[in-house]
Design an enzyme around this catalytic site. Structure first.
Site, PDB file in Angstrom:
ATOM      1  N   HIS A   1       0.849  -1.183   0.000  1.00 58.95           N
ATOM      2  CA  HIS A   1       0.000   0.000   0.000  1.00 58.95           C
ATOM      3  C   HIS A   1       0.888   1.237   0.000  1.00 58.95           C
ATOM      4  CE1 HIS A   1      -3.491   2.521   0.832  1.00 58.95           C
ATOM      5  NE2 HIS A   1      -2.689   3.205   1.625  1.00 58.95           N
TER       6      HIS A   1
ATOM      7  N   ASP B   1     -15.448   1.894   6.855  1.00 57.55           N
ATOM      8  CA  ASP B   1     -14.377   2.851   6.516  1.00 57.55           C
ATOM      9  C   ASP B   1     -14.842   3.780   5.400  1.00 57.55           C
ATOM     10  OD1 ASP B   1     -11.669   3.989   6.254  1.00 57.55           O
ATOM     11  OD2 ASP B   1     -11.807   3.014   4.302  1.00 57.55           O
TER      12      ASP B   1
ATOM     13  N   ARG C   1     -15.415  12.142   6.945  1.00 55.05           N
ATOM     14  CA  ARG C   1     -14.164  12.834   7.309  1.00 55.05           C
ATOM     15  C   ARG C   1     -13.781  13.849   6.237  1.00 55.05           C
ATOM     16  NH1 ARG C   1     -10.217   8.185   7.614  1.00 55.05           N
ATOM     17  NH2 ARG C   1      -8.686   9.812   7.982  1.00 55.05           N
TER      18      ARG C   1
ATOM     19  N   SER D   1      -8.055   3.393   9.040  1.00 53.03           N
ATOM     20  CA  SER D   1      -8.734   3.358   7.741  1.00 53.03           C
ATOM     21  C   SER D   1      -7.950   2.479   6.750  1.00 53.03           C
ATOM     22  CB  SER D   1      -8.855   4.793   7.214  1.00 53.03           C
ATOM     23  OG  SER D   1      -9.146   4.818   5.853  1.00 53.03           O
TER      24      SER D   1
ATOM     25  N   LYS E   1      -8.839  -1.922   5.566  1.00 55.85           N
ATOM     26  CA  LYS E   1      -8.977  -2.459   4.207  1.00 55.85           C
ATOM     27  C   LYS E   1      -7.923  -3.528   3.928  1.00 55.85           C
ATOM     28  CE  LYS E   1      -9.048   1.791   2.910  1.00 55.85           C
ATOM     29  NZ  LYS E   1      -9.320   3.187   2.723  1.00 55.85           N
TER      30      LYS E   1
HETATM   31  N1  URA Z   1      -6.109   6.643   2.688  1.00 52.83           N
HETATM   32  C1  URA Z   1      -7.055   5.891   3.308  1.00 52.83           C
HETATM   33  O1  URA Z   1      -7.394   4.815   2.845  1.00 52.83           O
HETATM   34  N2  URA Z   1      -7.590   6.381   4.436  1.00 52.83           N
HETATM   35  C2  URA Z   1      -7.249   7.552   4.987  1.00 52.83           C
HETATM   36  O2  URA Z   1      -7.766   7.914   6.021  1.00 52.83           O
HETATM   37  C3  URA Z   1      -6.285   8.330   4.332  1.00 52.83           C
HETATM   38  C4  URA Z   1      -5.720   7.837   3.175  1.00 52.83           C
END
Ligand code: URA
Length: 433
Positions: free
Chosen positions: A82, A161, A168, A183, A187
């Site tokens: 990621h 999320d 947010r 967050s 995932k």
């Molecule tokens: N990327 C994400 O998946 N979540 C966040 O809160 C910020 C960046």
């Protein structure tokens, strides 16, 4: 339990229990708690932060709000990566085939670009015919068979999320380390891979502007991973200047092919080698030196390039483009952007280059916007290079020639040229385990 009391507790710096966090997430998902109360709680979290336990409970609650992919049939070989997002970040296109060609199993869900940052799914869709939406059974069997499949983010993984992130985004509560860490990790945990390598960007073109914040974010994500028995490593990398030479979807596919063909810009190549070596070392359980040797061999022998072709073919893409990469440089209009004075390049502001690419048609302002896959910028020079007045600093690509002037205006501000050579900057600032 009352949501009012939970907001009040967090507002006064209290530590929420697992029961309270589960109550919040399940109540929000069932629409029993309204947006305005969740917004107040998010703001209290932004201001008072969260303990390690709270971050873990929040991640767990978001993971449990949806489905989890079971990758047990891949044993310890499953590995994900990621990046926290940046400009010109095409590393997935390079490291995923390298790792798959060496026995790692990359089952990956990626996002689209929004604003000045790009997304892997848009880059893959710059390849004619490439499908990024595949059903679960086919996704899993492709990973088992060829070691790699990359698709768009599933709506059924960590839906809490998605709902929280949307809130947010409009309540100025994105920039909070516990909220970002939970967050991202919710995932990644729901996506099932045993090992996860994170590229946490820091600099003018990244979420995190200070290295200390990026390191804290990385450490928070590593701790979350440990509590879910995942093997997580994190690289902290510089995003003051765009990564590599190209920004824009088709241009970045071209550059990925360059690196897998043994060419490409040194910084980008070294970062990819480091990410791929860490992914391989985690998934195969081998030392990092051995992993790096194998990664270099996969590039030199073109084994990873062949894996890219196989992958593109399996997802319905036109693999002949990989043999003829100049097809990715096919924008209808091209224009050189020239240096207005001589000297050393002391800055190429990544965010402004990303915004210039958006102006050329390469990115989206809103999620629904369509994009021009051929649009973007190819840099001829990079940070620290000496240029003479009139040298072409970069080439602009677009399907529409009336978009150049806005992009040029942004590029004027993005480049800084000065008589003094700038200090060298490392791309990889730290590796955390
Ligand atoms: N990327 C994400 O998946 N979540 C966040 O809160 C910020 C960046």
């Amino acid at each position: 339990m009352r949501i009012y009391d939970i907001i009040d507790k967090k507002r006064h710096g209290g530590e929420l229990t697992k029961g309270e966090i589960d109550f919040v997430i399940s109540g929000y998902m069932k629409n029993e708690i309204p947006d305005y109360q969740i917004s107040a709680l998010l703001m209290a979290i932004c201001i008072n932060s969260m303990s390690e336990n709270e971050v873990y409970y929040l991640t767990d609650s978001m993971v449990n709000s949806g489905e989890c992919l079971n990758l047990d049939m891949l044993g310890d070989l499953s590995v994900d990566k990621h990046s926290t997002g940046g400009v010109g970040d095409k590393t997935t296109l390079i490291v995923a085939p390298i790792v798959a060609s060496l026995g790692g199993k990359v089952a990956k869900m990626s996002g689209r670009g929004l604003g000045f940052t790009g997304g892997t799914i848009d880059k893959l869709e710059a390849i004619d015919g490439f499908k990024t939406s595949i059903d679960k059974a086919d996704f899993l069997s492709q990973v088992e068979n060829i070691g790699i499949c990359v698709i768009g983010q599933s709506q059924s993984l960590a839906p809490a999320d998605k709902k929280l992130y949307a809130l947010r985004d409009v309540t100025a509560t994105v920039e909070s380390i516990p909220l970002i860490a939970s967050s991202i990790m919710s995932k990644k945990i729901a996506s099932g891979s045993k090992s996860i390598v994170l590229d946490v960007k820091v600099g003018s073109g990244a979420f995190m502007k200070a290295k200390s914040d990026a390191s804290l974010l990385a450490r928070t994500m590593i701790e979350i991973g440990k509590r879910f028995s995942r093997n997580v490593r994190a690289l902290i990398t510089n995003m003051d200047v765009p990564l590599g030479r190209c920004v824009g979807n088709a241009l970045e596919v071209w550059e990925a092919i360059e690196v897998l063909s043994g060419r490409g810009e040194e910084n980008l190549k070294n970062l990819c080698i480091s990410i791929a070596s860490n992914m391989l070392s985690c998934s195969l359980g081998i030392g990092e030196n051995e992993a790096t040797l194998r990664v270099n061999d996969a590039i030199c022998s073109k084994k990873a390039l062949s894996k890219l072709k196989e992958w593109v073919c399996m997802q319905g893409g036109d693999a002949s483009c990989i043999e003829n990469p100049s097809l990715f440089l096919n924008a209808k209009y091209k224009k050189e952007f020239k240096a207005t004075n001589s000297g050393y390049i002391t800055a190429i502001n990544a965010q402004m280059v990303g915004t210039a690419c958006m102006a050329l048609g390469a990115g989206r302002i809103k999620k629904e916007d369509s994009i021009d896959k051929n649009a973007g910028v190819m840099l001829n020079y990079n940070y620290g290079d000496y240029v003479s007045k009139g040298d072409p600093l970069c080439v602009l690509y677009s399907s529409s020639d009336n978009l150049f002037s806005e992009a040029e205006g942004l590029l004027y501000s993005a480049f800084e040229i000065s008589e003094q050579a700038p200090p060298k900057k490392d791309l990889i600032l730290e590796v955390l385990k």
